[in-house]
Design an enzyme around this catalytic site. Structure first.
Site, PDB file in Angstrom:
ATOM      1  N   TYR A 221       0.792  -1.230   0.000  1.00  0.00           N
ATOM      2  CA  TYR A 221       0.000   0.000   0.000  1.00  0.00           C
ATOM      3  C   TYR A 221       0.830   1.289   0.000  1.00  0.00           C
ATOM      4  O   TYR A 221       0.798   2.062  -0.944  1.00  0.00           O
ATOM      5  CB  TYR A 221      -0.957   0.008   1.212  1.00  0.00           C
ATOM      6  CG  TYR A 221      -1.873  -1.195   1.206  1.00  0.00           C
ATOM      7  CD1 TYR A 221      -2.864  -1.323   0.237  1.00  0.00           C
ATOM      8  CD2 TYR A 221      -1.721  -2.227   2.121  1.00  0.00           C
ATOM      9  CE1 TYR A 221      -3.688  -2.437   0.190  1.00  0.00           C
ATOM     10  CE2 TYR A 221      -2.546  -3.347   2.084  1.00  0.00           C
ATOM     11  CZ  TYR A 221      -3.526  -3.443   1.118  1.00  0.00           C
ATOM     12  OH  TYR A 221      -4.324  -4.549   1.069  1.00  0.00           O
ATOM     13  N   PRO A 234     -11.013  -0.022  -3.272  1.00  0.00           N
ATOM     14  CA  PRO A 234     -12.242  -0.605  -3.812  1.00  0.00           C
ATOM     15  C   PRO A 234     -13.438   0.326  -3.613  1.00  0.00           C
ATOM     16  O   PRO A 234     -13.453   1.181  -2.727  1.00  0.00           O
ATOM     17  CB  PRO A 234     -12.433  -1.869  -2.962  1.00  0.00           C
ATOM     18  CG  PRO A 234     -11.174  -2.054  -2.197  1.00  0.00           C
ATOM     19  CD  PRO A 234     -10.563  -0.707  -2.058  1.00  0.00           C
ATOM     20  N   HIS A 456      -7.585   1.169   0.965  1.00  0.00           N
ATOM     21  CA  HIS A 456      -7.412  -0.237   1.313  1.00  0.00           C
ATOM     22  C   HIS A 456      -6.360  -0.515   2.389  1.00  0.00           C
ATOM     23  O   HIS A 456      -6.339  -1.606   2.966  1.00  0.00           O
ATOM     24  CB  HIS A 456      -7.041  -0.985   0.027  1.00  0.00           C
ATOM     25  CG  HIS A 456      -7.438  -2.425   0.010  1.00  0.00           C
ATOM     26  ND1 HIS A 456      -7.429  -3.215   1.126  1.00  0.00           N
ATOM     27  CD2 HIS A 456      -7.860  -3.226  -0.996  1.00  0.00           C
ATOM     28  CE1 HIS A 456      -7.814  -4.442   0.805  1.00  0.00           C
ATOM     29  NE2 HIS A 456      -8.091  -4.461  -0.481  1.00  0.00           N
ATOM     30  N   SER A 667     -11.575 -12.258  -5.396  1.00  0.00           N
ATOM     31  CA  SER A 667     -11.843 -12.235  -3.969  1.00  0.00           C
ATOM     32  C   SER A 667     -13.326 -12.443  -3.703  1.00  0.00           C
ATOM     33  O   SER A 667     -14.164 -11.889  -4.411  1.00  0.00           O
ATOM     34  CB  SER A 667     -11.412 -10.889  -3.398  1.00  0.00           C
ATOM     35  OG  SER A 667     -11.560 -10.892  -2.018  1.00  0.00           O
TER      36      SER A 667
HETATM   37  N1  COA Z   1     -20.399 -29.349   1.389  1.00  0.00           N
HETATM   38  C1  COA Z   1     -21.419 -28.595   1.826  1.00  0.00           C
HETATM   39  N2  COA Z   1     -21.226 -27.331   2.323  1.00  0.00           N
HETATM   40  C2  COA Z   1     -19.969 -26.853   2.340  1.00  0.00           C
HETATM   41  C3  COA Z   1     -18.880 -27.596   1.875  1.00  0.00           C
HETATM   42  C4  COA Z   1     -19.132 -28.915   1.386  1.00  0.00           C
HETATM   43  N3  COA Z   1     -18.144 -29.699   0.940  1.00  0.00           N
HETATM   44  N4  COA Z   1     -17.766 -26.874   2.032  1.00  0.00           N
HETATM   45  C5  COA Z   1     -18.138 -25.692   2.554  1.00  0.00           C
HETATM   46  N5  COA Z   1     -19.479 -25.685   2.761  1.00  0.00           N
HETATM   47  C6  COA Z   1     -20.301 -24.628   3.355  1.00  0.00           C
HETATM   48  C7  COA Z   1     -19.604 -24.046   4.581  1.00  0.00           C
HETATM   49  O1  COA Z   1     -19.923 -24.799   5.726  1.00  0.00           O
HETATM   50  C8  COA Z   1     -20.183 -22.652   4.614  1.00  0.00           C
HETATM   51  O2  COA Z   1     -21.493 -22.743   5.182  1.00  0.00           O
HETATM   52  P1  COA Z   1     -22.265 -21.443   5.794  1.00  0.00           P
HETATM   53  O3  COA Z   1     -22.698 -20.635   4.603  1.00  0.00           O
HETATM   54  O4  COA Z   1     -23.389 -22.058   6.503  1.00  0.00           O
HETATM   55  O5  COA Z   1     -21.266 -20.755   6.674  1.00  0.00           O
HETATM   56  C9  COA Z   1     -20.354 -22.300   3.161  1.00  0.00           C
HETATM   57  O6  COA Z   1     -20.392 -23.540   2.461  1.00  0.00           O
HETATM   58  C10 COA Z   1     -19.260 -21.424   2.606  1.00  0.00           C
HETATM   59  O7  COA Z   1     -18.023 -22.103   2.658  1.00  0.00           O
HETATM   60  P2  COA Z   1     -16.948 -21.960   1.502  1.00  0.00           P
HETATM   61  O8  COA Z   1     -17.629 -21.599   0.236  1.00  0.00           O
HETATM   62  O9  COA Z   1     -16.086 -23.168   1.490  1.00  0.00           O
HETATM   63  O10 COA Z   1     -16.133 -20.678   1.829  1.00  0.00           O
HETATM   64  P3  COA Z   1     -15.750 -19.959   3.164  1.00  0.00           P
HETATM   65  O11 COA Z   1     -16.918 -19.243   3.718  1.00  0.00           O
HETATM   66  O12 COA Z   1     -15.021 -20.911   4.054  1.00  0.00           O
HETATM   67  O13 COA Z   1     -14.751 -18.863   2.593  1.00  0.00           O
HETATM   68  C11 COA Z   1     -12.668 -17.957   1.903  1.00  0.00           C
HETATM   69  C12 COA Z   1     -13.550 -19.216   1.993  1.00  0.00           C
HETATM   70  C13 COA Z   1     -11.333 -18.361   1.373  1.00  0.00           C
HETATM   71  C14 COA Z   1     -13.313 -16.955   0.975  1.00  0.00           C
HETATM   72  C15 COA Z   1     -12.542 -17.352   3.338  1.00  0.00           C
HETATM   73  O14 COA Z   1     -11.898 -18.251   4.177  1.00  0.00           O
HETATM   74  C16 COA Z   1     -11.750 -16.076   3.372  1.00  0.00           C
HETATM   75  O15 COA Z   1     -10.546 -16.103   3.557  1.00  0.00           O
HETATM   76  N6  COA Z   1     -12.428 -14.907   3.250  1.00  0.00           N
HETATM   77  C17 COA Z   1     -11.828 -13.602   3.336  1.00  0.00           C
HETATM   78  C18 COA Z   1     -11.443 -13.102   1.977  1.00  0.00           C
HETATM   79  C19 COA Z   1     -11.055 -11.652   2.035  1.00  0.00           C
HETATM   80  O16 COA Z   1     -10.387 -11.202   2.934  1.00  0.00           O
HETATM   81  N7  COA Z   1     -11.532 -10.920   1.023  1.00  0.00           N
HETATM   82  C20 COA Z   1     -11.416  -9.500   0.993  1.00  0.00           C
HETATM   83  C21 COA Z   1     -10.264  -8.989   0.248  1.00  0.00           C
HETATM   84  S1  COA Z   1     -10.438  -7.233   0.137  1.00  0.00           S
END
Ligand code: COA
Length: 737
Positions: A221, A234, A456, A667
Site C-alpha cells: 500500500y 475498492p 485499502h 476475492s
Molecule cells: N459441502 C457442503 N457445504 C460446504 C462444503 C461442502 N463440501 N464446504 C463448505 N461448505 C459450506 C460451509 O460450511 C459454509 O457454510 P455457511 O454458509 O453455513 O457458513 C459455506 O459452504 C461457505 O463455505 P466456503 O464456500 O467453502 O467458503 P468460506 O466461507 O469458508 O470462505 C474464503 C472461503 C477463502 C473466501 C474465506 O476463508 C476467506 O478467507 N475470506 C476472506 C477473503 C477476504 O479477505 N476478502 C477480501 C479482500 S479485500
C-alpha cells in the site's frame, strides 16, 4: 433457514416490553436494546438498568416462543457492579441461568426436538440466528480474545518449495519448469541460502507480534506509487435506492450517517460481535483503523494517520462534500451522543444551500500518482495556513459523506454504479467530489447510487461489509426523517487557497484521471440460475466451486491457465491480513482441458471437477491456517534484501515472474445484501473479479483495462455464465444416472 434457536440475554436501557409475540416483533425490539448477547457466559453487566434472560425458539413451523422472565430474572446492576471478579460474576449468572432454564423448559413443555435444538445451540457456543447478526456484545468483549490469538507462523521451508513447484507446473512449459526445479533444489539444499534466510525470518517472527504486517503495509500500500483510484481503493456498490428528488437523497444520507455513527458506538465500546472462521475467533484490529483515519501522500512513501480514542482531542465531526466543496459538520451533541437523523438532515440541507454550484475540484488531486500528489500536498498545498487547517479537518474527520450528482450512464444501472464507486465518473462528474485518501467515504447520489469507497491500507473487505450491513439495516429500520426547527452549530466550510501551481496540478490530475476512467472496462452481473446452495447440495465448497468455474471460463476464452490470486484471510492470527489462495492447479487445468474434449465421458469429467474443487478447498484451508506460500516466499525475498544480500536467483527466474503476474485477481466478499465490492485488475492484461455469493444467485464484478487486447469483461462474463451452467448440468446429469 427455518430452524433456529437463540438463548439470549437482553440488557435494556429502559423498561422492557411486556411480551414478544413473534420473531418479527423481537426483530423490531432488538435494535432498541443497549446490549444483546447471545452467550450468557459473556455477560458483563455494569451500566444497564435491567437485564432479562430471554429464551426463544424458532421451530420448523416458524412459530416463535419466548419467555419473558421479568418476574424472576431481572438483575439490577447493583447485583454485579461492585464485583471485581468477573469470572465469579459470570459463574453466578450461569448458575442462575441454568436453574431458570430448567424451569423454563418445564413450564413450556418443550418437545424433545426443541430441546435437542437447544443443546445443539449450546454446543455451537449459543450461535445466534440470522436476525441476531447485528447484535452487540457487552462492552469490551470485542477485543477480549486478541491477546490470545496465535502469531502468524513461518511455514516450513521444504513444504513451501514443494508447493511452489506444484503451483507453477500448470503455468509454464517443461523447459522452464526444469530450470525452476533446479533453482528450487539449489535454494533449498541443506546449508544453502534458503535455510539461512529461513532462520533470519524465524528470528524476525520471534521478535514481533506479526513478522509480515509492516512489510505488507508498506509494500502493498504505502510504497505503491500509482493512483489509489482503480488500482488500490475498492468501491462497494449498495443496492440502488429510488429517490424522488433532492430531499429524499438528503433524508437517506441523514439515516446513513446516523447508521454509521451507531456502528461506531459499538466499535468505541468494543461491542462489535467477534468475526469467526467457523468456530475460530479472528483478529479485530482492522476495525480500529476505519474511523478518523486518513492516508497522507508523501514523495516515495505515504503514511496513514488514525485519530483513535487515545489521541488528544477526539474528533467529533464528519466532512460532507457537495459540488466539490467541503464542510465540517459536528455529529455529536454536548454529551457525546450522536445527532439524530432529523438533526443530521437539517445540517445536510444547510450544506446543500451553501454549495449550489460546483467549485474547483481540489479533491481530484487525491486521484493522482502518489509522488506527484505528495509533492503538491507537501510543497504547495499544506504550506498555506488556510489550506493546512482544511486538510487537518479532512484528515481528522470521522469519515466523509459525498453528496453526488447523477451517475454517468453506462450499459446498465449496476455497472454505472460500479464506475461511480470506483472513480466517480471523471472530472466532469463526481471524481472531484471525493477525497480518495480518506479511509471511509460514503456516497449518496441524486439518482439513488449509494455506496462506500475505502482506502485499502486500513482493512480488507469483510470489516467494511460488516459496517455496510449494519448501516443498511439501520436505514431500513429507522423511522422517516422529520423536519426540525432545532439547529445545531452551523456546518463549517473548509476553505482552500489555490495558487497557480496548485491549479495547474488540478488540471493535470483531471487529465490523467479521465484517461484512467476511459481505460476501465467494468461489468457487474448477476448469475441467477442458482447460488451457493447448489454446490452445497453437491457436497462441494461454494467458494472453491466458483473459483473452478472462473478457471473454466478463463480457459474457454484463452485456452491456457493463468496465475490466479484469491484473497485468503489470515485474521486467525494476530494482526493477520491475507495470503494467496492459488486457484490454478494441475487438477483445475485437467478439468478445463477435459471439458473441451468430447471424447471424455461425463462421469470422468465429474470426477475431475470434484478433484479440482476439493484440491482448491484444501489449498484454501492451508492458506487461512498460515501455510500459504506467497507471503512466505515474499518474506524470504525481503529478508535477503534487508540483510544486504542479492535477491536470490529463484526470484529472478521467469517462472516466478509469471507466477506473480496474476491475470486473474479474485476475492470473495459476502454481504447479506446484494452489495458488490469492485476493484481493478492488478496487471495490465488481467482481470479483477469480486463476487458475493447469495443462497440462490451469485453477484460478480469483473474489471479489466480497455487498453489490453487480451481482455474483455463481457466476453469473460458470458463464458463464466456458461461454465456455471455446464458444471451444474454435468453434476445433475451424473446424479440421475
Ligand atoms: N459441502 C457442503 N457445504 C460446504 C462444503 C461442502 N463440501 N464446504 C463448505 N461448505 C459450506 C460451509 O460450511 C459454509 O457454510 P455457511 O454458509 O453455513 O457458513 C459455506 O459452504 C461457505 O463455505 P466456503 O464456500 O467453502 O467458503 P468460506 O466461507 O469458508 O470462505 C474464503 C472461503 C477463502 C473466501 C474465506 O476463508 C476467506 O478467507 N475470506 C476472506 C477473503 C477476504 O479477505 N476478502 C477480501 C479482500 S479485500
Amino acid at each position: 433457514m427455518n430452524i433456529s434457536l437463540s438463548v439470549s440475554c437482553l440488557a435494556w436501557g429502559h423498561d422492557p416490553p411486556t411480551s414478544w409475540e413473534s420473531a418479527e416483533s423481537l426483530k423490531l425490539i432488538l435494535p432498541t436494546c443497549l446490549c444483546v448477547c447471545s452467550d450468557p457466559n459473556q455477560l458483563g453487566l455494569r451500566n444497564h438498568k435491567k437485564t432479562i434472560m430471554a429464551f426463544s425458539v424458532t421451530t420448523r413451523s416458524h412459530s416463535y416462543e419466548s419467555y419473558d422472565a421479568t418476574e424472576d430474572s431481572v438483575f439490577e446492576p447493583s447485583d454485579f457492579a461492585d464485583s471485581s471478579d468477573q469470572n465469579c460474576m459470570r459463574q453466578e449468572l450461569v448458575d442462575q441461568k441454568s436453574r431458570r432454564h430448567k424451569r423454563f423448559v418445564r413450564r413450556h413443555s418443550y418437545s424433545p426436538y426443541e430441546v435437542k435444538v437447544k443443546t445443539l445451540a449450546h454446543h455451537h457456543q449459543w450461535k445466534a440466528p440470522e436476525f441476531f447478526r447485528g447484535a452487540k456484545l457487552p462492552p469490551g468483549r470485542m477485543v477480549a480474545h486478541q491477546s490470545s490469538l496465535p502469531r502468524l507462523p513461518v511455514p516450513n521451508l521444504a513444504q513451501t518449495l514443494q508447493k511452489y513447484l506444484k503451483v507453477v507446473r500448470p503455468l509454464v512449459d517443461d523447459i522452464a519448469f526444469q530450470k525452476t526445479k533446479q533453482l528450487v533444489e539449489e535454494f533449498g539444499k541443506p546449508g544453502g541460502l534458503g535455510e539461512s534466510l529461513q532462520s533470519k525470518l524465524q528470528s524476525r517472527a520471534q521478535e514481533r507480534q506479526n513478522w509480515l504486517d509492516d512489510w505488507w503495509l508498506h509494500m502493498a500500500y504505502l510504497d505503491y506509487r500509482d493512483s489509489v483510484v482503480i488500482h488500490v481503493s475498492p468501491g462497494i456498490v449498495c443496492p440502488p435506492q429510488d429517490f424522488n428528488g433532492k430531499q429524499e437523497q438528503l433524508q437517506f444520507a441523514a439515516k446513513l450517517v446516523a447508521g454509521v455513527l451507531d456502528y461506531k458506538v459499538q466499535i468505541d465500546d468494543q461491542s462489535v460481535p467477534i468475526d469467526k472462521l467457523r468456530t475460530r475467533p479472528l483478529c479485530m484490529d482492522q476495525y480500529y483503523k476505519l474511523f478518523s483515519a486518513c492516508r497522507l501522500p508523501g514523495e516515495q512513501r505515504d503514511q496513514v494517520v488514525v485519530y483513535g480514542p487515545d489521541c488528544g482531542v477526539r474528533p467529533r465531526h464528519i466532512v460532507v462534500v457537495h459540488n466539490n466543496q467541503f464542510f465540517s459538520l459536528d455529529v455529536y451533541d454536548n454529551n457525546w451522543k450522536p445527532l439524530s437523523p432529523d438533526l443530521i438532515h437539517a445540517q445536510l440541507q444547510r450544506v446543500v444551500c451553501q454549495s449550489k454550484h460546483p467549485s474547483v475540484p481540489v479533491g481530484i488531486l487525491t486521484t493522482e500518482n502518489r509522488d506527484t500528489w505528495g509533492m503538491v500536498y507537501n510543497q504547495a498545498l499544506k504550506k498555506d495556513k488556510t489550506n493546512k487547517l482544511s486538510l487537518e479537518a479532512i484528515n481528522r474527520s470521522i469519515f466523509m459523506l459525498c453528496l453526488d450528482q447523477e451517475t454517468v450512464r453506462e450499459k446498465d444501472r449496476w455497472t454505472s454504479m460500479g464506475h461511480q464507486l470506483m472513480h466517480g465518473g471523471g472530472s466532469q462528474h463526481n471524481s472531484g467530489n471525493r477525497w480518495f485518501d480518506k479511509t471511509l467515504q460514503f456516497t449518496v447520489g441524486t439518482d439513488g447510487a449509494v455506496g462506500i469507497v475505502y482506502e485499502h491500507s486500513a482493512a480488507e473487505g469483510p470489516p467494511i461489509i460488516a459496517l455496510l450491513d449494519h448501516m443498511l439495516d439501520y436505514c431500513s429500520q429507522s423511522p422517516a426523517v422529520k423536519e426540525t426547527s432545532v439547529h445545531p452549530k452551523e456546518p463549517e466550510r473548509l476553505l482552500f487557497s489555490l495558487n497557480n501551481s496548485v491549479l495547474e496540478a488540478i488540471d493535470n490530475a483531471k487529465k490523467s484521471l479521465d484517461m484512467q476512467v476511459r481505460d476501465l472496462d467494468l461489468h457487474l452481473v448477476t448469475f441467477k440460475t442458482y447460488g451457493k446452495d447448489f454446490p452445497k447440495s453437491q457436497r462441494l465448497s461454494p467458494d472453491s466451486y466458483i473459483q473452478i468455474a472462473m478457471q473454466l471460463a478463463y480457459y474457454e476464452v484463452n485456452k491456457v491457465a493463468c496465475a490466479t490470486y484469491e484473497s485468503g484471510s489470515t485474521r486467525m492470527f494476530h494482526l493477520g491480513r491475507t495470503d494467496t489462495i492459488r486457484s490454478a492447479s494441475v487438477e483445475s487445468l485437467k478439468f478445463c482441458q477435459a471439458m473441451q474434449d468430447s471424447s471424455i465421458q461425463p462421469s470422468e469429467k465429474v470426477a475431475l471437477l470434484r478433484r479440482a474443487v476439493e484440491g482448491h478447498k484444501r489449498y484454501a484451508q492451508e492458506t487461512v491456517s498460515g501455510q500459504g506460500i506467497d507471503r512466505h516466499l515474499l518474506g524470504l525475498k525481503l529478508i535477503a534484501v534487508e540483510a544486504g544480500l542479492d535477491v536470490p536467483d529463484l526470484f529472478e527466474d521467469s517462472t516466478y515472474e509469471q507466477a506473480v503476474h496474476f491475470k486473474l485477481s479474485t476475492s470473495q466478499v459476502p454481504s447479506k445484501y446484494d452489495s458488490l465490492l469492485c476493484f481493478g485488475p492488478v496487471v495490465p492484461d488481467g482481470y479483477g473479479i469480486c463476487y458475493n455469493p447469495a443462497e440462490d444467485h451469485l453477484n460478480f464484478c469483473i474489471s479489466a483495462f480497455n487498453r489490453s487486447r487480451e481482455t474483455d469483461t463481457v466476453k469473460l462474463a458470458t463464458a463464466l455464465n456458461q461454465s456455471l451452467l455446464d458444471m451444474q448440468e454435468l453434476l445433475q446429469t451424473q446424479a440421475k444416472l
